[in-house]
Design an enzyme around this catalytic site. Sequence first.
Site, PDB file in Angstrom:
ATOM      1  CE1 TYR A  26       5.598 -10.877  -3.642  1.00 63.44           C
ATOM      2  CE2 TYR A  26       3.984 -10.699  -5.420  1.00 63.44           C
ATOM      3  CZ  TYR A  26       4.287 -10.695  -4.060  1.00 63.44           C
ATOM      4  OH  TYR A  26       3.290 -10.518  -3.131  1.00 63.44           O
TER       5      TYR A  26
ATOM      6  CB  THR B 239       0.469  -2.106   2.109  1.00 59.38           C
ATOM      7  OG1 THR B 239       1.163  -2.807   1.068  1.00 59.38           O
ATOM      8  CG2 THR B 239      -0.859  -2.790   2.381  1.00 59.38           C
TER       9      THR B 239
ATOM     10  CB  SER C 102       0.075 -12.883  -3.838  1.00 61.82           C
ATOM     11  OG  SER C 102      -0.133 -11.915  -4.847  1.00 61.82           O
TER      12      SER C 102
HETATM   13  P1  NDP Z   1       4.232  -3.896   3.603  1.00 60.69           P
HETATM   14  O1  NDP Z   1       5.509  -3.578   2.916  1.00 60.69           O
HETATM   15  O2  NDP Z   1       3.352  -2.783   4.009  1.00 60.69           O
HETATM   16  O3  NDP Z   1       4.516  -4.835   4.870  1.00 60.69           O
HETATM   17  C1  NDP Z   1       5.462  -5.855   4.811  1.00 60.69           C
HETATM   18  C2  NDP Z   1       5.769  -6.320   6.224  1.00 60.69           C
HETATM   19  O4  NDP Z   1       6.693  -7.431   6.157  1.00 60.69           O
HETATM   20  C3  NDP Z   1       6.422  -5.247   7.061  1.00 60.69           C
HETATM   21  O5  NDP Z   1       5.866  -5.252   8.351  1.00 60.69           O
HETATM   22  C4  NDP Z   1       7.880  -5.667   7.120  1.00 60.69           C
HETATM   23  O6  NDP Z   1       8.433  -5.277   8.381  1.00 60.69           O
HETATM   24  C5  NDP Z   1       7.735  -7.191   7.072  1.00 60.69           C
HETATM   25  N1  NDP Z   1       8.973  -7.826   6.635  1.00 60.69           N
HETATM   26  C6  NDP Z   1       9.549  -7.752   5.414  1.00 60.69           C
HETATM   27  N2  NDP Z   1      10.711  -8.428   5.402  1.00 60.69           N
HETATM   28  C7  NDP Z   1      10.867  -8.936   6.655  1.00 60.69           C
HETATM   29  C8  NDP Z   1      11.866  -9.705   7.283  1.00 60.69           C
HETATM   30  N3  NDP Z   1      12.956 -10.109   6.596  1.00 60.69           N
HETATM   31  N4  NDP Z   1      11.732 -10.047   8.574  1.00 60.69           N
HETATM   32  C9  NDP Z   1      10.637  -9.658   9.273  1.00 60.69           C
HETATM   33  N5  NDP Z   1       9.648  -8.917   8.734  1.00 60.69           N
HETATM   34  C10 NDP Z   1       9.768  -8.556   7.440  1.00 60.69           C
HETATM   35  O7  NDP Z   1       3.454  -4.867   2.593  1.00 60.69           O
HETATM   36  P2  NDP Z   1       2.062  -5.677   2.710  1.00 60.69           P
HETATM   37  O8  NDP Z   1       1.407  -5.446   3.994  1.00 60.69           O
HETATM   38  O9  NDP Z   1       1.321  -5.386   1.483  1.00 60.69           O
HETATM   39  O10 NDP Z   1       2.623  -7.157   2.598  1.00 60.69           O
HETATM   40  C11 NDP Z   1       2.290  -8.175   3.504  1.00 60.69           C
HETATM   41  C12 NDP Z   1       2.173  -9.483   2.742  1.00 60.69           C
HETATM   42  O11 NDP Z   1       1.099  -9.417   1.824  1.00 60.69           O
HETATM   43  C13 NDP Z   1       3.398  -9.875   1.929  1.00 60.69           C
HETATM   44  O12 NDP Z   1       3.642 -11.253   2.076  1.00 60.69           O
HETATM   45  C14 NDP Z   1       2.973  -9.563   0.488  1.00 60.69           C
HETATM   46  O13 NDP Z   1       3.659 -10.362  -0.440  1.00 60.69           O
HETATM   47  C15 NDP Z   1       1.503  -9.915   0.569  1.00 60.69           C
HETATM   48  N6  NDP Z   1       0.655  -9.339  -0.461  1.00 60.69           N
HETATM   49  C16 NDP Z   1       0.552  -7.996  -0.632  1.00 60.69           C
HETATM   50  C17 NDP Z   1      -0.272  -7.482  -1.606  1.00 60.69           C
HETATM   51  C18 NDP Z   1      -0.385  -6.018  -1.876  1.00 60.69           C
HETATM   52  O14 NDP Z   1      -0.905  -5.649  -2.950  1.00 60.69           O
HETATM   53  N7  NDP Z   1       0.040  -5.144  -0.963  1.00 60.69           N
HETATM   54  C19 NDP Z   1      -1.086  -8.365  -2.448  1.00 60.69           C
HETATM   55  C20 NDP Z   1      -0.900  -9.765  -2.194  1.00 60.69           C
HETATM   56  C21 NDP Z   1      -0.075 -10.214  -1.222  1.00 60.69           C
HETATM   57  P3  NDP Z   1       9.911  -4.691   8.609  1.00 60.69           P
HETATM   58  O15 NDP Z   1      10.298  -3.938   7.380  1.00 60.69           O
HETATM   59  O16 NDP Z   1       9.762  -3.858   9.845  1.00 60.69           O
HETATM   60  O17 NDP Z   1      10.746  -5.910   8.846  1.00 60.69           O
HETATM   61  C1  8X3 Z   2       1.090  -8.477  -4.534  1.00 65.14           C
HETATM   62  C2  8X3 Z   2       0.222  -7.972  -5.589  1.00 65.14           C
HETATM   63  O1  8X3 Z   2       0.172  -7.224  -8.003  1.00 65.14           O
HETATM   64  O2  8X3 Z   2       2.223  -8.234  -7.270  1.00 65.14           O
HETATM   65  O3  8X3 Z   2       1.132  -9.828  -4.357  1.00 65.14           O
HETATM   66  O4  8X3 Z   2       0.259  -9.580  -7.620  1.00 65.14           O
HETATM   67  S1  8X3 Z   2       0.785  -8.296  -7.190  1.00 65.14           S
END
Ligand code: NDP
Ligand code: 8X3
Length: 253
Positions: free
Chosen positions: A153, A188, A140
């Site tokens: 985080y 998301t 991230s």
């Molecule tokens: P979402 O919340 O849309 O998706 C998160 C996914 O992670 C879900 O499919 C969830 O599935 C899964 N997950 C969470 N905890 C667990 C667990 N304990 N075991 C298995 N699966 C798990 O968020 P994003 O798609 O945005 O996030 C995906 C990644 O991207 C993360 O690592 C996040 O930190 C990173 N990210 C996101 C950003 C953003 O702005 N959205 C920016 C930078 C990085 P389920 O609940 O079914 O288990």
């Molecule tokens: C997820 C986006 O804004 O928390 O990694 O950096 S932010």
Amino acid sequence: MNTKIALITGATSGIGEATTLKLADNGFDVIIIGRRNDRLTTLKEKLEKNGTRVLSLCLDVRIESEVKSAVENLPDEWKNIDVLVNNAGLAAGLSSLQEGDTDDWNRMIDTNIKGLLYITRYVSPFMITREKGHIINIGSIAGKEVYPNGNVYCATKHAVDALTKGMRMDMLKHNIKVTQICPGAVETEFSIVRFYGDKARADNVYKGFESLVAADIADCILFAVSRPSHVNINDMIVMPAAQATGTLFNKKL
Ligand code: NDP
Ligand code: 8X3
């Protein structure tokens, strides 16, 4: 069977789901992981209609015994994993360290760091046996800088940054590529989870500018995994055009 295999954690939503769809569209069979089985089933049915082979593993990446057993007991035809996308992760809360909720800290550390480690620990030996593979870690912008109240985080994503570098060194001699993709704001379920289901507060994060969408990150992942064998993308920071740092946005409200 010549089709490549990708394993994607967190495939039930957001970046993981978009990546699953993109890789499937580009000829990969997929192993999909998440805790919400209904969503895994829906995704599996959708992909299978288009001819993609899908193995769905409903598990919590925080539980080492679940990860170990699921990965070590993969049917032989699923063991040749070409691409591992370590995507499952979350932020929980946004508060000062002195007011932080220690349950939130544990969830983030256990998922974003330990979950990524468990999956990598049990999947990478299959790649090492074949002297072939590509690991994509979803970091991230929060792993490159720190913002107020982002403390734990940001620390977990800095850990992903360090682990990406470490695993690249350790796996170098085994011909395994390691890439980190670091997004800025992607709309998301991320903020809904961060704010404990408060959709109005989550929506507010993305108001006044055009955020990234999950498919933008899936495109970057596809680009990284489709380079020629002698090329590795080490690290990619991908931001909305209207975001300069973790907290500096050009919002038109
Ligand atoms: P979402 O919340 O849309 O998706 C998160 C996914 O992670 C879900 O499919 C969830 O599935 C899964 N997950 C969470 N905890 C667990 C667990 N304990 N075991 C298995 N699966 C798990 O968020 P994003 O798609 O945005 O996030 C995906 C990644 O991207 C993360 O690592 C996040 O930190 C990173 N990210 C996101 C950003 C953003 O702005 N959205 C920016 C930078 C990085 P389920 O609940 O079914 O288990
Ligand atoms: C997820 C986006 O804004 O928390 O990694 O950096 S932010």
